[in-house]
Design an enzyme around this catalytic site. Sequence first.
Site, short mmCIF file in Angstrom:
data_model
loop_
_atom_site.label_atom_id
_atom_site.label_comp_id
_atom_site.label_asym_id
_atom_site.label_seq_id
_atom_site.Cartn_x
_atom_site.Cartn_y
_atom_site.Cartn_z
N GLU A 1 -0.64 -9.17 -0.68
CA GLU A 1 -2.05 -9.51 -0.39
C GLU A 1 -2.90 -9.52 -1.66
O GLU A 1 -3.83 -10.32 -1.79
CB GLU A 1 -2.61 -8.54 0.64
CG GLU A 1 -2.00 -8.77 2.03
CD GLU A 1 -2.41 -7.72 3.04
OE1 GLU A 1 -2.32 -6.51 2.71
OE2 GLU A 1 -2.82 -8.09 4.15
N GLU B 1 4.48 -5.15 7.17
CA GLU B 1 3.63 -4.16 7.82
C GLU B 1 3.95 -3.92 9.29
O GLU B 1 3.97 -2.76 9.73
CB GLU B 1 2.14 -4.55 7.67
CG GLU B 1 1.59 -4.36 6.27
CD GLU B 1 1.68 -5.60 5.39
OE1 GLU B 1 2.57 -6.44 5.64
OE2 GLU B 1 0.86 -5.74 4.47
N ALA C 1 0.86 -1.18 0.00
CA ALA C 1 0.00 0.00 0.00
C ALA C 1 0.89 1.23 0.00
O ALA C 1 2.05 1.17 0.43
CB ALA C 1 -0.90 -0.02 1.23
N1 COA Z 1 4.54 3.38 -0.69
C1 COA Z 1 4.89 4.57 -1.21
N2 COA Z 1 6.01 4.77 -1.94
C2 COA Z 1 6.82 3.69 -2.13
C3 COA Z 1 6.52 2.44 -1.63
C4 COA Z 1 5.31 2.28 -0.87
N3 COA Z 1 4.92 1.11 -0.38
N4 COA Z 1 7.51 1.60 -1.98
C5 COA Z 1 8.38 2.32 -2.71
N5 COA Z 1 7.97 3.59 -2.79
C6 COA Z 1 8.64 4.69 -3.47
C7 COA Z 1 9.85 5.18 -2.68
O1 COA Z 1 9.49 6.10 -1.66
C8 COA Z 1 10.68 5.83 -3.77
O2 COA Z 1 10.14 7.12 -4.03
P1 COA Z 1 11.14 8.37 -4.41
O3 COA Z 1 11.85 7.91 -5.65
O4 COA Z 1 10.21 9.47 -4.60
O5 COA Z 1 12.06 8.47 -3.24
C9 COA Z 1 10.38 4.95 -4.98
O6 COA Z 1 9.18 4.25 -4.69
C10 COA Z 1 11.46 3.91 -5.22
O7 COA Z 1 11.65 3.20 -4.01
P2 COA Z 1 13.08 2.71 -3.53
O8 COA Z 1 12.95 2.26 -2.12
O9 COA Z 1 14.11 3.74 -3.83
O10 COA Z 1 13.27 1.49 -4.54
P3 COA Z 1 14.18 0.20 -4.36
O11 COA Z 1 14.14 -0.48 -5.68
O12 COA Z 1 15.52 0.56 -3.79
O13 COA Z 1 13.45 -0.69 -3.26
C11 COA Z 1 11.53 -1.77 -2.28
C12 COA Z 1 12.21 -1.31 -3.57
C13 COA Z 1 10.19 -2.34 -2.68
C14 COA Z 1 12.38 -2.88 -1.61
C15 COA Z 1 11.40 -0.59 -1.31
O14 COA Z 1 10.85 0.51 -2.00
C16 COA Z 1 10.48 -0.88 -0.12
O15 COA Z 1 10.91 -1.53 0.83
N6 COA Z 1 9.26 -0.38 -0.15
C17 COA Z 1 8.32 -0.45 0.95
C18 COA Z 1 7.83 -1.87 1.14
C19 COA Z 1 6.86 -1.94 2.27
O16 COA Z 1 7.17 -1.72 3.43
N7 COA Z 1 5.62 -2.29 1.94
C20 COA Z 1 4.55 -2.45 2.90
C21 COA Z 1 3.66 -1.27 2.84
S1 COA Z 1 2.27 -1.53 3.90
#
Ligand code: COA
Length: 241
Positions: A107, A127, A61
Amino acid sequence: MNTLRIAAQDDRVVVRLHRPEARNAINAEMVAELHTVCDLLERQPKPLLLTGGDGFFAAGADIAELLERRRDHALRGINSTLFERIRRLPMPTIAAVDGYALGGGAELAYACDIRIASTSAVFGNPEPSLGIIPGAGACWRLKELVGEPLAKMVLLAGHRIDSDEALRARLVAEVHGPADLEAAGHRLIDGMTRMSPAALRLTKLVLDSPAGAHPVTDHLAQAILFEDPDKEARMRKFLER
Ligand code: COA
């Protein structure tokens, strides 16, 4: 559509999540657009192939939106309502997962009927590390899919499931190289399109009926199909080969 790329064909619909700048994080706009897809598929039932970007399915999300949400948003079940609607679509749904399927992204994949994965797929539910529960299905669907021991590793210990483990746990039905993944999804749908649409639809409905509804649901569904001329035509064709 801003957050989805849709290819509707006569016999299937392919939906690609498309917010690459946010790793396909599921925001309110994507939720609304996926509801529009559900509306289409409820009115014109067809199998759905759901994919993400190259290297990521969906990173959960949208955390910027989650930050602003309060009690009443949670009570509305914004994502869980959508995922349940996807679960109940009349025809089968296939999630083709390449790369990360985290949080709500996982999910969403758990809600589909069938999951296939690329060799770089990673499923996880981080989460609790953000101070919330996986509230859109992981707490019960993942347990149903892979059993309590692995579900608890994912939900309580932050364990991430890679493609090999996902295949061993039967969380995914098949694993392919990233370049072959979408074609594999189409092959599964090709098989579905050779079946009777009514039989396929009713099989899904009966399969997902609660335990106490069997065998009554089975009998009723079969009674409908036994009166269907398509059943007669298919069986005659077999016998007259
Ligand atoms: N919600 C909002 N924005 C998100 C996001 C999320 N769940 N996941 C990634 N983004 C955004 C980042 O903030 C970043 O934005 P920016 O470029 O404006 O800074 C962009 O997507 C790229 O993310 P980044 O973390 O730099 O990419 P990555 O390839 O290095 O890593 C992930 C990818 C998926 C491992 C990492 O983004 C991540 O851990 N995301 C969150 C996962 C999470 O906790 N999900 C559960 C949510 S309830």
